[in-house]
Each structure stands twice: as C-alpha cells, then as structure tokens.
Scaffold this motif. Structure first.
Motif, mmCIF file in Angstrom:
data_model
loop_
_atom_site.group_PDB
_atom_site.id
_atom_site.type_symbol
_atom_site.label_atom_id
_atom_site.label_comp_id
_atom_site.label_asym_id
_atom_site.label_seq_id
_atom_site.Cartn_x
_atom_site.Cartn_y
_atom_site.Cartn_z
ATOM 1 N N MET A 1 0.850 -1.188 0.000
ATOM 2 C CA MET A 1 0.000 0.000 0.000
ATOM 3 C C MET A 1 0.889 1.242 0.000
ATOM 4 O O MET A 1 1.853 1.318 0.748
ATOM 5 C CB MET A 1 -0.886 0.041 1.240
ATOM 6 C CG MET A 1 -1.986 -0.941 1.285
ATOM 7 S SD MET A 1 -3.009 -0.560 2.701
ATOM 8 C CE MET A 1 -4.464 -1.394 2.201
ATOM 9 N N ASP A 2 0.495 2.187 -0.757
ATOM 10 C CA ASP A 2 1.257 3.436 -0.757
ATOM 11 C C ASP A 2 0.612 4.430 0.197
ATOM 12 O O ASP A 2 -0.456 4.192 0.745
ATOM 13 C CB ASP A 2 1.362 3.999 -2.175
ATOM 14 C CG ASP A 2 0.008 4.316 -2.792
ATOM 15 O OD1 ASP A 2 -1.015 4.040 -2.145
ATOM 16 O OD2 ASP A 2 -0.029 4.835 -3.915
ATOM 17 N N SER A 3 1.248 5.548 0.387
ATOM 18 C CA SER A 3 0.766 6.527 1.364
ATOM 19 C C SER A 3 -0.546 7.165 0.942
ATOM 20 O O SER A 3 -1.333 7.589 1.784
ATOM 21 C CB SER A 3 1.831 7.596 1.599
ATOM 22 O OG SER A 3 2.074 8.317 0.386
ATOM 23 N N GLY A 4 -0.834 7.219 -0.358
ATOM 24 C CA GLY A 4 -2.102 7.781 -0.839
ATOM 25 C C GLY A 4 -3.284 6.927 -0.438
ATOM 26 O O GLY A 4 -4.351 7.432 -0.075
ATOM 27 N N THR A 5 -3.112 5.621 -0.484
ATOM 28 C CA THR A 5 -4.184 4.711 -0.107
ATOM 29 C C THR A 5 -4.459 4.795 1.394
ATOM 30 O O THR A 5 -5.611 4.823 1.834
ATOM 31 C CB THR A 5 -3.817 3.263 -0.479
ATOM 32 O OG1 THR A 5 -3.487 3.211 -1.863
ATOM 33 C CG2 THR A 5 -4.958 2.327 -0.197
ATOM 34 N N LEU A 6 -3.393 4.851 2.180
ATOM 35 C CA LEU A 6 -3.558 4.978 3.638
ATOM 36 C C LEU A 6 -4.224 6.295 4.000
ATOM 37 O O LEU A 6 -5.080 6.346 4.887
ATOM 38 C CB LEU A 6 -2.207 4.846 4.326
ATOM 39 C CG LEU A 6 -1.585 3.447 4.310
ATOM 40 C CD1 LEU A 6 -0.194 3.499 4.939
ATOM 41 C CD2 LEU A 6 -2.457 2.467 5.029
ATOM 42 N N ALA A 7 -3.830 7.356 3.333
ATOM 43 C CA ALA A 7 -4.408 8.673 3.614
ATOM 44 C C ALA A 7 -5.890 8.710 3.249
ATOM 45 O O ALA A 7 -6.682 9.376 3.916
ATOM 46 C CB ALA A 7 -3.647 9.752 2.874
ATOM 47 N N SER A 8 -6.274 8.000 2.181
ATOM 48 C CA SER A 8 -7.688 8.004 1.795
ATOM 49 C C SER A 8 -8.533 7.132 2.727
ATOM 50 O O SER A 8 -9.735 7.328 2.842
ATOM 51 C CB SER A 8 -7.842 7.533 0.347
ATOM 52 O OG SER A 8 -7.474 6.178 0.231
ATOM 53 N N LEU A 10 -7.942 6.879 6.037
ATOM 54 C CA LEU A 10 -7.929 7.489 7.364
ATOM 55 C C LEU A 10 -9.275 8.107 7.759
ATOM 56 O O LEU A 10 -9.737 7.888 8.880
ATOM 57 C CB LEU A 10 -6.800 8.518 7.459
ATOM 58 C CG LEU A 10 -6.570 9.104 8.841
ATOM 59 C CD1 LEU A 10 -6.198 7.996 9.825
ATOM 60 C CD2 LEU A 10 -5.481 10.155 8.782
#
Length: 97
Positions: A1-8, A10
């Motif tokens: 998972m990249d940081s964009g997926t984690l941020a979305s 949250l």
C-alpha cells in the motif's frame, strides 16, 4: 500500500472510531443497565411499562419470564422485558423544601 491509499482510508477509520464511542458504546451500556434492572425487580415494586402503564408487581413467574401487574384496570400479565422503570424509589424519597 502506498501513502495515498492509507491517507484516503484514514477518514473512514476515524469515522468508525467516532461512531463506536459516541453511538454504539453508550447504547451497549444502556442495554446492560436495563437488563440488570429487569433482573433485580422485586415483588411489590411500583413500575412503569414501556407502553406507559403504571402498576405494582404482584407476581413474578421465573419459568416463563413474565410478571403480573396490578393496575387500576385490574391484573395484567407482561413480559419482564416490558418493564421500563421503577417508581417505588422515586416516591419513597423524602420531600425536601
């Protein structure tokens, strides 16, 4: 998972946490208190049913989990879970001025 997926994800995680602590948990606690109250009601207590009927408990039948209330209209049989609140303690409190 990249940081964009984690941020979305949250906001959804935060929304679930808020939902749990402000809605689900208090409801679970209310249900536990209500079950404890219904288990401890005694014969002779003045109660109100969930439908608003006031009466005095004259019989508790543990076999089928019912109670018999004496009301102004006579004796009525209810499920124990239909008892909403006890009025005996409220009326027994001394009046303060």
């Amino acid at each position: 998972m990249d940081s964009g997926t984690l941020a979305s994800m949250l906001p959804f995680v935060a929304m679930f946490i808020v939902l749990y602590f402000f809605i689900l948990r208090p409801q679970i606690n209310r249900q536990k208190k209500e079950k404890a109250f219904q288990a401890e009601i005694k014969k002779g207590a003045k109660v109100i049913t969930t439908s608003g009927i006031h009466g005095k408990i004259i019989e508790i039948n543990a076999n089928d989990n019912t109670i018999t209330l004496e009301t102004g209209a006579g004796k009525i049989k209810f499920e124990r879970s239909a008892i909403s609140m006890e009025m005996s303690k409220k009326y027994a409190a001394p009046a303060t001025k």
